[in-house]
Design an enzyme around this catalytic site. Structure first.
Site, PDB file in Angstrom:
ATOM      1  N   GLU A  18      47.267 -20.255 -74.034  1.00 39.86           N
ATOM      2  CA  GLU A  18      46.660 -20.803 -72.807  1.00 39.86           C
ATOM      3  C   GLU A  18      45.362 -20.065 -72.499  1.00 39.86           C
ATOM      4  O   GLU A  18      45.030 -19.081 -73.126  1.00 39.86           O
ATOM      5  CB  GLU A  18      47.614 -20.618 -71.618  1.00 39.86           C
ATOM      6  CG  GLU A  18      48.372 -21.875 -71.234  1.00 39.86           C
ATOM      7  CD  GLU A  18      47.503 -22.913 -70.530  1.00 39.86           C
ATOM      8  OE1 GLU A  18      46.335 -22.621 -70.219  1.00 39.86           O
ATOM      9  OE2 GLU A  18      47.994 -24.035 -70.325  1.00 39.86           O
ATOM     10  N   ARG A 101      55.861 -17.461 -61.057  1.00 35.75           N
ATOM     11  CA  ARG A 101      54.806 -16.743 -61.770  1.00 35.75           C
ATOM     12  C   ARG A 101      53.525 -17.538 -61.608  1.00 35.75           C
ATOM     13  O   ARG A 101      53.551 -18.727 -61.291  1.00 35.75           O
ATOM     14  CB  ARG A 101      55.134 -16.580 -63.258  1.00 35.75           C
ATOM     15  CG  ARG A 101      55.205 -17.893 -64.039  1.00 35.75           C
ATOM     16  CD  ARG A 101      55.062 -17.615 -65.527  1.00 35.75           C
ATOM     17  NE  ARG A 101      55.325 -18.751 -66.393  1.00 35.75           N
ATOM     18  CZ  ARG A 101      54.433 -19.694 -66.725  1.00 35.75           C
ATOM     19  NH1 ARG A 101      53.196 -19.665 -66.219  1.00 35.75           N
ATOM     20  NH2 ARG A 101      54.758 -20.671 -67.534  1.00 35.75           N
ATOM     21  N   ASN A 103      50.243 -19.481 -63.027  1.00 31.86           N
ATOM     22  CA  ASN A 103      49.929 -20.277 -64.212  1.00 31.86           C
ATOM     23  C   ASN A 103      48.407 -20.264 -64.370  1.00 31.86           C
ATOM     24  O   ASN A 103      47.790 -19.215 -64.172  1.00 31.86           O
ATOM     25  CB  ASN A 103      50.557 -21.681 -64.101  1.00 31.86           C
ATOM     26  CG  ASN A 103      50.676 -22.335 -65.464  1.00 31.86           C
ATOM     27  OD1 ASN A 103      50.926 -21.654 -66.451  1.00 31.86           O
ATOM     28  ND2 ASN A 103      50.493 -23.631 -65.536  1.00 31.86           N
ATOM     29  N   ASN A 154      47.970 -26.101 -62.607  1.00 33.57           N
ATOM     30  CA  ASN A 154      47.402 -26.063 -63.943  1.00 33.57           C
ATOM     31  C   ASN A 154      45.884 -26.141 -63.925  1.00 33.57           C
ATOM     32  O   ASN A 154      45.246 -25.487 -63.094  1.00 33.57           O
ATOM     33  CB  ASN A 154      48.086 -27.134 -64.817  1.00 33.57           C
ATOM     34  CG  ASN A 154      48.703 -26.495 -66.036  1.00 33.57           C
ATOM     35  OD1 ASN A 154      48.120 -25.602 -66.631  1.00 33.57           O
ATOM     36  ND2 ASN A 154      49.889 -26.937 -66.409  1.00 33.57           N
ATOM     37  N   ASP A 204      47.380 -30.748 -68.569  1.00 31.70           N
ATOM     38  CA  ASP A 204      47.545 -29.287 -68.553  1.00 31.70           C
ATOM     39  C   ASP A 204      46.195 -28.639 -68.234  1.00 31.70           C
ATOM     40  O   ASP A 204      45.634 -28.890 -67.166  1.00 31.70           O
ATOM     41  CB  ASP A 204      48.162 -28.863 -69.897  1.00 31.70           C
ATOM     42  CG  ASP A 204      48.790 -27.492 -69.838  1.00 31.70           C
ATOM     43  OD1 ASP A 204      48.278 -26.638 -69.103  1.00 31.70           O
ATOM     44  OD2 ASP A 204      49.784 -27.253 -70.537  1.00 31.70           O
TER      45      ASP A 204
END
Ligand SMILES: O=C(O)[C@H](O)[C@@H](O)[C@H](O)[C@H](O)CO
Ligand SMILES: [Zn+2]
Length: 284
Positions: A18, A101, A103, A154, A204
């Site tokens: 990522e 958490r 992202n 995202n 995403d």
């Protein structure tokens, strides 16, 4: 349109690659492998990769003006010292949500580090819903909370004139826009600029190109799509040889190349055999 060449430049088998970020000063691509708790730096000239391992899932990384990097680690905004591998906490969010958490995250043109949170997944896109929120860390370490009720915070980026903030909450299957005030960091007037088609799967990570068009990596869709946020039309589809395309950024010489991160988690061993490059980093 000239033909497009797609190449796996880093066959890393990231569990969940990522946050690709081009660092022009070192000709390198920064990225993270979230569940592996690693920040990577791939030198495009020597083709070597270095890693720093941290103590919680690391979901995004950015270049820090004063040197080193910043990263979102667990529910913390942290400074990351590449030379001695140390991290220092700058701020913590979602302290009441132990299963959350951070992202995806990215820095705005005024130096605010925007990043959102989500509940930890039990499998890709399987999680307790509405647990996330969107935040930004100001250069003076003040944290602003924009909204909550987010599923999977995202992709994000800003228009070329900095007047629009683009944002993706993955499970809304929509790419959204807000008016953006660069002076204050405030957002307003949320609207959708594109709804994903079924075969495009889950939106995403995202980035913007020099023409102000958006590129969205489609998780499970094995592609990046180019969108015109003004007309709401898809302009182009670039398919990759792996399913779980997670994010994209421009980089390389004159920023003429696109780097795409991918994930291996969630694929059956049979799928991995068919997609041996899953989790690698691709150059388009
Ligand atoms: O890469 C990310 O942003 C998340 O951390 C991933 O877990 C996927 O996006 C998700 O599984 C698909 O929606
Ligand atoms: Zn993502």
């Amino acid at each position: 349109m000239s033909s497009i060449k797609i190449e796996c430049v880093l066959p890393e088998n990231c569990r969940c690659g990522e946050s690709p970020v081009w660092e022009a000063a070192t000709n390198s691509l920064l990225f993270v492998d979230i569940p592996a708790r690693k920040v990577g730096r791939w030198d495009s000239l020597s083709k070597r990769v270095q890693y720093v391992t941290v103590d919680a899932p690391v979901s995004s990384v950015a270049i820090r003006k004063s040197g080193g990097y910043v990263a979102t680690i667990g529910t913390k905004f942290c400074a990351l010292n590449w030379d001695n591998h140390s991290t220092a906490i700058l701020a913590t969010v979602d302290t009441d949500k132990k299963n959350n958490r951070f992202n995806d995250g990215k820095v705005d043109p005024a130096g605010r580090y925007f990043a959102g949170t989500m509940a930890e997944e039990t499998a890709p896109a399987v999680l307790e819903r509405h647990q996330g929120a969107l935040y930004s860390l100001f250069p003076n370490h003040h944290v602003e909370k924009y909204f909550d009720q987010v599923d999977i915070s995202n992709g994000l980026d800003w228009s070329l004139d900095h007047k629009i903030f683009y944002y993706i909450d993955s499970l809304s299957y929509s790419v959204d826009a807000f008016d953006y005030d660069l002076q204050t960091g405030k957002i307003a007037n949320r609207r959708s600029v594109y709804k994903l088609e079924k075969e495009e799967q889950i939106p995403d990570g995202m980035c913007i190109d020099v023409e102000g068009k958006l590129w969205v990596a489609c998780y499970n869709g094995g592609r990046v799509i180019r969108l015109d946020p003004e007309t709401g039309k898809r302009l182009q589809t670039v398919k990759l040889p792996v399913e779980n395309t997670t994010s994209c950024c421009f980089g390389g010489k004159d920023y003429s190349e696109m780097f795409v991160t991918t994930a291996q988690d969630g694929l059956t061993s049979e799928c991995v055999m068919k997609q041996p490059e899953a989790g690698g980093i691709f150059k388009v």
